[in-house]
Design an enzyme around this catalytic site. Structure first.
Site, PDB file in Angstrom:
ATOM      1  N   ASP B  93       1.006  -1.245   0.063  1.00  0.00           N
ATOM      2  CA  ASP B  93      -0.043   0.085  -0.007  1.00  0.00           C
ATOM      3  C   ASP B  93       0.872   1.190  -0.078  1.00  0.00           C
ATOM      4  OD1 ASP B  93       0.950   0.210   2.691  1.00  0.00           O
ATOM      5  OD2 ASP B  93      -0.854  -0.108   3.744  1.00  0.00           O
ATOM      6  N   ASP B 269      -7.403  -7.351   0.911  1.00  0.00           N
ATOM      7  CA  ASP B 269      -6.485  -7.938   1.635  1.00  0.00           C
ATOM      8  C   ASP B 269      -7.044  -7.395   3.057  1.00  0.00           C
ATOM      9  OD1 ASP B 269      -6.252  -4.658   1.632  1.00  0.00           O
ATOM     10  OD2 ASP B 269      -5.203  -5.145   3.100  1.00  0.00           O
TER      11      ASP B 269
END
Lengths: 378, 378
Positions: B93, B269
Site C-alpha cells: 500500500d 487484503d
C-alpha cells in the site's frame, strides 16, 4: 514403536557418554537435550518445527498441565502425545519444582504438598502417588518422582530435611508407579541435597538401592555459581549406576551442557533456548548474539551459513534484528527455532565426539568458536 | 519469472470474475486474498507457512516499513522479497491509510503529508513521488498511489476535497512511476469518494482516463455498514475498465468477500484472519468459532476434518481452546494459519464456482454452511 524403556551405553570418552534410550514412543540418542513444552507446547512452535530442529524428546510440566487443562482431560484426549500432536517421546517433571517456584500458600507435609493454584486460587494437593498418577494419565514415556526443591542458598539442616523427605517420596513414587499400568514407561528418581556433597552422596546411594530406570540431579541451576553446580555433578555422577541415564534438570547454557556432558550427564532440559530466543538472543557457533543490537541492522549475513537448519542459514541478521525491534511474533518463533537447532547441533556434535574418542578436542574447539565470537565482515 | 504485469480475465459469472494476474514474481489467481504482512512478516508465520495456506501474494505496508527498518535499507538487503524471504508477488500500500490512522500531528498539503512517526516522534514527509519511490525500493510487484483516506462519516464537501486531492496525487504518482525503473511492476489507482456515489463515479472515471494497471476501491471498511460498502462497490465497479483487476482495500469478513466477488471485485487484503486468530477466533466452513468458549474444552474434533490444511484437520478444538486460554503463542500461530487457509479455501471455491458458472449456488451453499453453524456431536 511400543518397546519398553531401556538404556544402552554405546561409547564413553573419559566421563562423557554416548547412549541410546528406547521408549514406547521411540528412541532418543544421548546426550540429549529436551525442549521444554510447559503447557503442552514448545512456545510458538508447531510439533513439526520442533522436530525440524532435531529434537527427539520434549518435556511437559505436570504442575501446569494438572491445573490447565487437567490430567484427566488430557488422558481423555489421547494423552499428551495426542493432545499436542507430538508423536515422539515425552518426559514429564513431577511438579515439585513448580510448586515451590510458582504457587502460593504451600503447606508441605509428610503426605504431600497442598498449594494454591496460580491460575484460579483453588487449593490443590500433590502427593507422590498423585504425581505418578498424573504422569501416567499424561502418558509420559519418562515420569519423575515428586521431590522437594529448595532454593539455594539454604542451611544444611533444611537441605537435609528436604533431601530425606524426597527420599521417602521416592519410595512412595516407585510403589505407585509399580502398581500403575506402566506400558513400558520409566520412572526416574531425583538426587537432592543442595550444594552439600555429603547429602548428595547419601541421596544418590539411597536412590540407587531403590533401583530407578534413570536418575536425575535436581535442585541445581537455582542460583548457585556454575562452579558449584559442576562440582556437585562431578561428585554425584560416580555414585549413580553406570547403566542408567543421568539427567541434569533445568540446565542450561551451551557451556553448561558441554561441561556437564564432560562429567557424565546424558540428558538435559532448559527454557533458555526458547526464552532467550523470545527476547532476541541467538545461540550460535559464534556464541550468544543479541539481535536487538543496532550493529545487526544492515547485516545481510545469516546467523550461520553452515547450519543444517534453514532458519539459521536463511534469514539475515538484519531481518532478525528488525523482527526483534518491532516485537514481531515471528522473531520469537524464528529465534526459538534457531536456538533449539543450535542446541541439537551441539548435542549431536558431542555425541559424535564421544563416539570418535575426541570429546576433549570437541570441547576445546566449540569453546574457541564461542570465544572467537561473532566476527563481522562489515 | 520476470514477466511484466498483466491481467487476463478467464471467466465471468454474472458480475463475478475469474482471472489471472502475472507479475515479475509469479502468477496470482483471482479472485485473490492477500494476507497482510505489515512489518515484513505475516504475524507469527514463516513464509513457508503462509505459502502452505495457499496464498500467492502478500501485502506489505509502506508506512510501517519506511519508518522501520527503512526503505533504502530494505532495498540494500534484497528488497522486501529478499528481506522477508517471500519469493512470490507482493503488493504494497502507499501509506495513505496508515498516515491517517496511526500518526500524530499530520499536516496535509497539496504537496504531500507531513507527520510525526508513531515510533520515535521524528517528522516524516510522504508525497506521491516519495510513496512511489519507497515502493520501488521495496520492490513491490504492485504499488499503490498515495491517497487521502477519510474516516466515515464525513461531510460531502470534505469527502469531495479529499477525493479531488487523491486524483491529483494519482496523476503525480503515475508520472513518478513512469519515470522510475519499473521492471515490469504495476501501479494501481485508488477510487475515493466516501459513501457518496456521485463522488465515487467522478473518481473512477478520472482514474480510468489516467490508465492504471489496476484499480482499488479505497476508503471503505472504515466503520460504515456492510450494506453501504456493498452499494458503493456495486455502483463503482461498472465504471472501472473491464480488463483491469479491481481491488477492494482492507476488506473483510468471509461474507464481505463473497458479496464483493459477487459484485465484480478481484482482490482483497485484510488483517481479520490473522488478528482474530490471535484473539482466539477461527473462521471455518461452519462460520466463526470462538475457541475461548468453554464448550470446546473437551472437544476432540478438529475444526474441519475435510480441510486441505493439516493445521485445520489435525489439532483438536480442545487443544486450540487450551492454547487460547493459556495465552500460548502457538494458539495465535495455529489460528492465524487456520484462518488464512480458510480464506484461501473460500477464494479457491469462488474461483472454481465462477469457472463452472455456479457462483450463485456456491454463495448460497457457503452461507448455508455458516448459518448451520458449528454443530456439536458431543
Amino acid at each position: 514403536m511400543t518397546a519398553p524403556f531401556s538404556f544402552t551405553l554405546k561409547a564413553t570418552d573419559g566421563a562423557a557418554r554416548r547412549g541410546e534410550i528406547v521408549t514406547p514412543h521411540g528412541r532418543v540418542q544421548t546426550p540429549a537435550f529436551m525442549p521444554v513444552g510447559t503447557q503442552a507446547t514448545v512456545k510458538g512452535l508447531a510439533p513439526g518445527e520442533v522436530r525440524s530442529t532435531g529434537a527427539e524428546i520434549v518435556l511437559g510440566n505436570t504442575y501446569h498441565l494438572m491445573l490447565r487443562p487437567g490430567a484427566e482431560r488430557i488422558a481423555a484426549l489421547g494423552g499428551l502425545h495426542g493432545f499436542m500432536q507430538w508423536p515422539l517421546p515425552i518426559l514429564t517433571d513431577s511438579g515439585g519444582f513448580q510448586v515451590m517456584s510458582l504457587s502460593a500458600l504451600r503447606r508441605l507435609e509428610e503426605h504431600g504438598v497442598t498449594f494454591r493454584s496460580h491460575l484460579d486460587g483453588a487449593m490443590v494437593e500433590l502427593t507422590p502417588e498423585r504425581a505418578v498418577e498424573i504422569q501416567m494419565l499424561l502418558g509420559a514415556d519418562i515420569a519423575m518422582q515428586l521431590d522437594e526443591c529448595l532454593k539455594l542458598p539454604a542451611n544444611r539442616e533444611e537441605i537435609a530435611r528436604a533431601m530425606q523427605l524426597s527420599l521417602r517420596w521416592a519410595e512412595r513414587s516407585k510403589r505407585a508407579f509399580e502398581s500403575a499400568e506402566r506400558g513400558g514407561r520409566a520412572l526416574f528418581g531425583i538426587v537432592q541435597g543442595g550444594d552439600d556433597i555429603g547429602l548428595r552422596g547419601e541421596s544418590a546411594k539411597a536412590l540407587t538401592v531403590m533401583d530407578f530406570h534413570g536418575y536425575a540431579i535436581g535442585g541445581l541451576a537455582v542460583g548457585e555459581p556454575q562452579k558449584v553446580m559442576l562440582t556437585i555433578v562431578e561428585e554425584t555422577v560416580p555414585l549413580l549406576p553406570h547403566d542408567r541415564p543421568r539427567y541434569l534438570m533445568g540446565v542450561g547454557t551451551p557451556h553448561d551442557l558441554l561441561e556437564a556432558v564432560a562429567r557424565g550427564i546424558d540428558m538435559f532440559d532448559c527454557v533458555l533456548p526458547t526464552r532467550n530466543g523470545r527476547h532476541g538472543t541467538a545461540f550460535t557457533r559464534h556464541g550468544a548474539i543479541n539481535l536487538a543490537n543496532a550493529r545487526h541492522a544492515s547485516d545481510a549475513r545469516p546467523l550461520d551459513e553452515q547450519s543444517a537448519h534453514p532458519a539459521t542459514r536463511t534469514y539475515s541478521r538484519a531481518y532478525l534484528h528488525h523482527l526483534t525491534k518491532a516485537n514481531e511474533m515471528l522473531g520469537a518463533v524464528l529465534l526459538s527455532t534457531i536456538n533449539l537447532a543450535y542446541y541439537q547441533e551441539l548435542m549431536a556434535g558431542m555425541r559424535e565426539a564421544v563416539e570418535a574418542g575426541r570429546f576433549g578436542d570437541f570441547r576445546d574447539e566449540t569453546m574457541a568458536g564461542w570465544d572467537r565470537g561473532d566476527i563481522s565482515v562489515l
